[in-house]
Design a protein around this motif. Structure first.
Motif, PDB file in Angstrom:
ATOM      1  N   ALA A 140     -11.880 -18.047 -15.430  1.00  0.00           N
ATOM      2  CA  ALA A 140     -11.783 -19.484 -15.694  1.00  0.00           C
ATOM      3  C   ALA A 140     -10.505 -20.047 -15.089  1.00  0.00           C
ATOM      4  CB  ALA A 140     -11.828 -19.744 -17.199  1.00  0.00           C
ATOM      5  N   ILE A 141      -9.404 -19.307 -15.201  1.00  0.00           N
ATOM      6  CA  ILE A 141      -8.133 -19.751 -14.632  1.00  0.00           C
ATOM      7  C   ILE A 141      -8.232 -19.828 -13.112  1.00  0.00           C
ATOM      8  CG2 ILE A 141      -5.722 -19.081 -14.247  1.00  0.00           C
ATOM      9  CD1 ILE A 141      -5.772 -17.913 -17.130  1.00  0.00           C
ATOM     10  N   ILE A 142      -8.836 -18.828 -12.492  1.00  0.00           N
ATOM     11  CA  ILE A 142      -8.966 -18.809 -11.027  1.00  0.00           C
ATOM     12  C   ILE A 142      -9.804 -19.984 -10.547  1.00  0.00           C
ATOM     13  CG2 ILE A 142      -9.968 -17.521  -9.093  1.00  0.00           C
ATOM     14  CD1 ILE A 142      -9.179 -14.945 -10.726  1.00  0.00           C
ATOM     15  N   GLU A 143     -10.919 -20.256 -11.216  1.00  0.00           N
ATOM     16  CA  GLU A 143     -11.759 -21.386 -10.791  1.00  0.00           C
ATOM     17  C   GLU A 143     -11.052 -22.714 -11.049  1.00  0.00           C
ATOM     18  OE1 GLU A 143     -15.822 -21.530 -10.458  1.00  0.00           O
ATOM     19  OE2 GLU A 143     -16.232 -19.586 -11.398  1.00  0.00           O
ATOM     20  N   TYR A 144     -10.267 -22.792 -12.127  1.00  0.00           N
ATOM     21  CA  TYR A 144      -9.497 -24.003 -12.395  1.00  0.00           C
ATOM     22  C   TYR A 144      -8.490 -24.248 -11.279  1.00  0.00           C
ATOM     23  CZ  TYR A 144      -5.908 -26.994 -14.513  1.00  0.00           C
ATOM     24  OH  TYR A 144      -5.002 -27.995 -14.750  1.00  0.00           O
ATOM     25  N   LEU A 145      -7.764 -23.204 -10.884  1.00  0.00           N
ATOM     26  CA  LEU A 145      -6.797 -23.341  -9.796  1.00  0.00           C
ATOM     27  C   LEU A 145      -7.483 -23.780  -8.513  1.00  0.00           C
ATOM     28  CD1 LEU A 145      -4.620 -20.141 -10.392  1.00  0.00           C
ATOM     29  CD2 LEU A 145      -3.988 -22.513 -10.900  1.00  0.00           C
ATOM     30  N   ASP A 146      -8.690 -23.283  -8.292  1.00  0.00           N
ATOM     31  CA  ASP A 146      -9.428 -23.633  -7.087  1.00  0.00           C
ATOM     32  C   ASP A 146      -9.871 -25.094  -7.101  1.00  0.00           C
ATOM     33  OD1 ASP A 146     -10.280 -22.649  -4.594  1.00  0.00           O
ATOM     34  OD2 ASP A 146     -12.340 -22.467  -5.298  1.00  0.00           O
TER      35      ASP A 146
ATOM     36  N   PHE B 268       2.606  -6.858 -16.140  1.00  0.00           N
ATOM     37  CA  PHE B 268       2.513  -6.337 -14.772  1.00  0.00           C
ATOM     38  C   PHE B 268       1.277  -5.495 -14.518  1.00  0.00           C
ATOM     39  CE2 PHE B 268       4.256  -2.657 -16.847  1.00  0.00           C
ATOM     40  CZ  PHE B 268       4.052  -1.563 -16.021  1.00  0.00           C
ATOM     41  N   ARG B 269       0.801  -4.740 -15.528  1.00  0.00           N
ATOM     42  CA  ARG B 269      -0.291  -3.820 -15.282  1.00  0.00           C
ATOM     43  C   ARG B 269      -1.643  -4.361 -15.769  1.00  0.00           C
ATOM     44  NH1 ARG B 269       1.300   2.026 -16.908  1.00  0.00           N
ATOM     45  NH2 ARG B 269       2.558   2.001 -15.014  1.00  0.00           N
ATOM     46  N   SER B 270      -1.675  -5.545 -16.285  1.00  0.00           N
ATOM     47  CA  SER B 270      -2.942  -6.149 -16.700  1.00  0.00           C
ATOM     48  C   SER B 270      -3.779  -6.512 -15.480  1.00  0.00           C
ATOM     49  CB  SER B 270      -2.668  -7.408 -17.530  1.00  0.00           C
ATOM     50  OG  SER B 270      -3.818  -8.234 -17.575  1.00  0.00           O
ATOM     51  N   SER B 271      -5.005  -6.006 -15.431  1.00  0.00           N
ATOM     52  CA  SER B 271      -5.891  -6.327 -14.308  1.00  0.00           C
ATOM     53  C   SER B 271      -6.180  -7.818 -14.251  1.00  0.00           C
ATOM     54  CB  SER B 271      -7.206  -5.551 -14.425  1.00  0.00           C
ATOM     55  OG  SER B 271      -6.997  -4.179 -14.255  1.00  0.00           O
ATOM     56  N   ALA B 272      -6.416  -8.414 -15.412  1.00  0.00           N
ATOM     57  CA  ALA B 272      -6.753  -9.832 -15.456  1.00  0.00           C
ATOM     58  C   ALA B 272      -5.578 -10.685 -14.998  1.00  0.00           C
ATOM     59  CB  ALA B 272      -7.179 -10.221 -16.868  1.00  0.00           C
ATOM     60  N   ALA B 273      -4.368 -10.323 -15.425  1.00  0.00           N
ATOM     61  CA  ALA B 273      -3.180 -11.051 -14.970  1.00  0.00           C
ATOM     62  C   ALA B 273      -2.936 -10.827 -13.481  1.00  0.00           C
ATOM     63  CB  ALA B 273      -1.960 -10.608 -15.773  1.00  0.00           C
ATOM     64  N   TYR B 274      -3.207  -9.618 -13.025  1.00  0.00           N
ATOM     65  CA  TYR B 274      -3.072  -9.272 -11.600  1.00  0.00           C
ATOM     66  C   TYR B 274      -3.967 -10.179 -10.759  1.00  0.00           C
ATOM     67  CZ  TYR B 274      -2.768  -5.655  -7.782  1.00  0.00           C
ATOM     68  OH  TYR B 274      -2.564  -4.958  -6.614  1.00  0.00           O
ATOM     69  N   ARG B 275      -5.197 -10.400 -11.207  1.00  0.00           N
ATOM     70  CA  ARG B 275      -6.101 -11.312 -10.488  1.00  0.00           C
ATOM     71  C   ARG B 275      -5.461 -12.689 -10.349  1.00  0.00           C
ATOM     72  NH1 ARG B 275     -10.476 -10.066 -14.894  1.00  0.00           N
ATOM     73  NH2 ARG B 275     -10.919  -7.889 -14.373  1.00  0.00           N
ATOM     74  N   CYS B 276      -4.929 -13.182 -11.447  1.00  0.00           N
ATOM     75  CA  CYS B 276      -4.365 -14.530 -11.429  1.00  0.00           C
ATOM     76  C   CYS B 276      -3.108 -14.604 -10.579  1.00  0.00           C
ATOM     77  CB  CYS B 276      -4.087 -14.990 -12.858  1.00  0.00           C
ATOM     78  SG  CYS B 276      -5.582 -15.312 -13.822  1.00  0.00           S
ATOM     79  N   ARG B 277      -2.323 -13.530 -10.561  1.00  0.00           N
ATOM     80  CA  ARG B 277      -1.146 -13.528  -9.689  1.00  0.00           C
ATOM     81  C   ARG B 277      -1.559 -13.656  -8.222  1.00  0.00           C
ATOM     82  NH1 ARG B 277       0.665  -9.142 -13.063  1.00  0.00           N
ATOM     83  NH2 ARG B 277       0.277  -7.625 -11.393  1.00  0.00           N
ATOM     84  N   ILE B 278      -2.611 -12.938  -7.837  1.00  0.00           N
ATOM     85  CA  ILE B 278      -3.116 -13.059  -6.466  1.00  0.00           C
ATOM     86  C   ILE B 278      -3.545 -14.497  -6.194  1.00  0.00           C
ATOM     87  CG2 ILE B 278      -4.940 -12.361  -4.863  1.00  0.00           C
ATOM     88  CD1 ILE B 278      -4.964  -9.630  -6.304  1.00  0.00           C
TER      89      ILE B 278
ATOM     90  N   ALA C  87      -9.820 -22.297  -0.209  1.00  0.00           N
ATOM     91  CA  ALA C  87     -10.906 -22.244  -1.188  1.00  0.00           C
ATOM     92  C   ALA C  87     -11.243 -20.809  -1.570  1.00  0.00           C
ATOM     93  CB  ALA C  87     -12.147 -22.930  -0.623  1.00  0.00           C
ATOM     94  N   PHE C  88     -11.489 -20.594  -2.851  1.00  0.00           N
ATOM     95  CA  PHE C  88     -11.875 -19.272  -3.347  1.00  0.00           C
ATOM     96  C   PHE C  88     -13.384 -19.089  -3.420  1.00  0.00           C
ATOM     97  CE2 PHE C  88      -7.740 -19.122  -6.033  1.00  0.00           C
ATOM     98  CZ  PHE C  88      -7.019 -18.726  -4.915  1.00  0.00           C
ATOM     99  N   MET C  89     -14.126 -20.172  -3.197  1.00  0.00           N
ATOM    100  CA  MET C  89     -15.583 -20.107  -3.298  1.00  0.00           C
ATOM    101  C   MET C  89     -16.212 -20.648  -2.018  1.00  0.00           C
ATOM    102  SD  MET C  89     -16.103 -18.870  -6.333  1.00  0.00           S
ATOM    103  CE  MET C  89     -17.817 -19.211  -6.672  1.00  0.00           C
ATOM    104  N   PRO C  90     -17.329 -20.058  -1.570  1.00  0.00           N
ATOM    105  CA  PRO C  90     -18.061 -20.632  -0.440  1.00  0.00           C
ATOM    106  C   PRO C  90     -18.594 -22.006  -0.801  1.00  0.00           C
ATOM    107  CG  PRO C  90     -18.846 -18.423  -1.001  1.00  0.00           C
ATOM    108  CD  PRO C  90     -17.983 -18.870  -2.120  1.00  0.00           C
ATOM    109  N   LYS C  91     -19.007 -22.757   0.196  1.00  0.00           N
ATOM    110  CA  LYS C  91     -19.520 -24.099  -0.062  1.00  0.00           C
ATOM    111  C   LYS C  91     -20.997 -24.098  -0.449  1.00  0.00           C
ATOM    112  CE  LYS C  91     -16.198 -26.445   2.955  1.00  0.00           C
ATOM    113  NZ  LYS C  91     -15.389 -26.903   1.812  1.00  0.00           N
ATOM    114  N   ASP C  92     -21.753 -23.109   0.008  1.00  0.00           N
ATOM    115  CA  ASP C  92     -23.200 -23.110  -0.253  1.00  0.00           C
ATOM    116  C   ASP C  92     -23.508 -22.479  -1.607  1.00  0.00           C
ATOM    117  OD1 ASP C  92     -24.367 -20.026   0.617  1.00  0.00           O
ATOM    118  OD2 ASP C  92     -22.355 -20.606   1.223  1.00  0.00           O
ATOM    119  N   PRO C  93     -24.569 -22.942  -2.291  1.00  0.00           N
ATOM    120  CA  PRO C  93     -24.915 -22.440  -3.621  1.00  0.00           C
ATOM    121  C   PRO C  93     -25.170 -20.938  -3.668  1.00  0.00           C
ATOM    122  CG  PRO C  93     -26.063 -24.495  -3.203  1.00  0.00           C
ATOM    123  CD  PRO C  93     -25.417 -24.099  -1.921  1.00  0.00           C
ATOM    124  N   LEU C  94     -25.862 -20.387  -2.664  1.00  0.00           N
ATOM    125  CA  LEU C  94     -26.134 -18.960  -2.662  1.00  0.00           C
ATOM    126  C   LEU C  94     -24.848 -18.154  -2.481  1.00  0.00           C
ATOM    127  CD1 LEU C  94     -29.473 -18.659  -0.630  1.00  0.00           C
ATOM    128  CD2 LEU C  94     -29.118 -18.214  -3.067  1.00  0.00           C
ATOM    129  N   GLY C  95     -23.974 -18.649  -1.630  1.00  0.00           N
ATOM    130  CA  GLY C  95     -22.695 -17.973  -1.448  1.00  0.00           C
ATOM    131  C   GLY C  95     -21.874 -17.970  -2.724  1.00  0.00           C
TER     132      GLY C  95
END
Length: 212
Positions: free
Chosen positions: A67-73, A7-17, A80-88
């Motif tokens: 890596a998990i977040i980008e995999y889910l995306d 519950f208190r892991s920051s990394a796990a918290y990211r993935c829960r979101i 989408a968790f990422m913008p479409k343009d390369p700079l974004g």
């Protein structure tokens, strides 16, 4: 999917979101970091790094929150968790890595335990260590966010990205260690906007079944 969580892991918290935003509900197994369960034989076989989170999807075992977040995306493209343009994309990754690679690792539980254990530092010294690195990181991040026209309601525009997913847990922990957030009005504003989203609010540590 099976998700190994604390519950208190920051990394796990990211993935829960991230999982909540995608509308995914994996089977969850809770691994207690405080009692050392993360170093147990059974969990070490799953994740030799002895860290959470771990996500198992079919025959694949994934570690490391970004890596998990980008995999889910990739496998669930909307929202989408990422913008479409390369700079974004580069900007979102840079903000995410500022938090997940520069701030968080220095203040991870195993680092704090090493300070007070093997190195014999006091609780006060540990807390000063924590606040020092958060302050250094947030000072730079606040300047970047405040100065950029790409910053909107959230870290990048008006859509939640991986940067926001990383920001929320770091702000939570900064407050838990009594970090003065006054110098970071942009960070605070973004965090308050994100807190209004049910997917973010429901991922909070205090709302998890293993919360103590």
């Amino acid at each position: 999917m099976q998700f190994y969580d604390y519950f208190r892991s920051s990394a796990a918290y990211r993935c829960r979101i991230a999982l909540n935003l995608k509308g995914l509900e994996p089977e969850r197994t809770f691994v207690n970091l405080r009692t050392g369960e993360v170093r147990s034989d059974w969990y070490t076989k799953i994740n030799p790094q002895q860290l959470v989170p771990t996500l198992i999807d079919g025959d694949a075992t994934l570690t490391q929150s970004l890596a998990i977040i980008e995999y889910l995306d990739e496998i669930h493209p909307e929202p989408a968790f990422m913008p479409k343009d390369p700079l974004g994309k580069a900007r979102v990754r840079a903000i995410s890595q500022t938090i997940a690679c520069d701030i968080h690792p220095l203040n991870n539980l195993r680092i704090l335990n090493y300070l007070t254990g093997e190195l014999g530092q006091s609780e006060e010294a540990k807390n000063q260590w924590y606040v020092h690195w958060v302050t250094l990181g947030f000072t730079a991040l606040e300047a970047q966010l405040a100065a950029s026209a790409d910053t909107g309601t959230y870290c990048h525009g008006d859509t939640v990205t991986m940067a926001d997913i990383c920001l929320v847990p770091q702000v939570f922990n900064a407050r838990r260690f009594n970090t003065d957030m006054t110098p970071y009005p942009t960070i605070v504003r973004i965090d308050e906007a994100l807190a209004q989203l049910p997917a973010v609010a429901d991922a909070a540590p205090g709302k998890q079944p293993d919360a103590v």
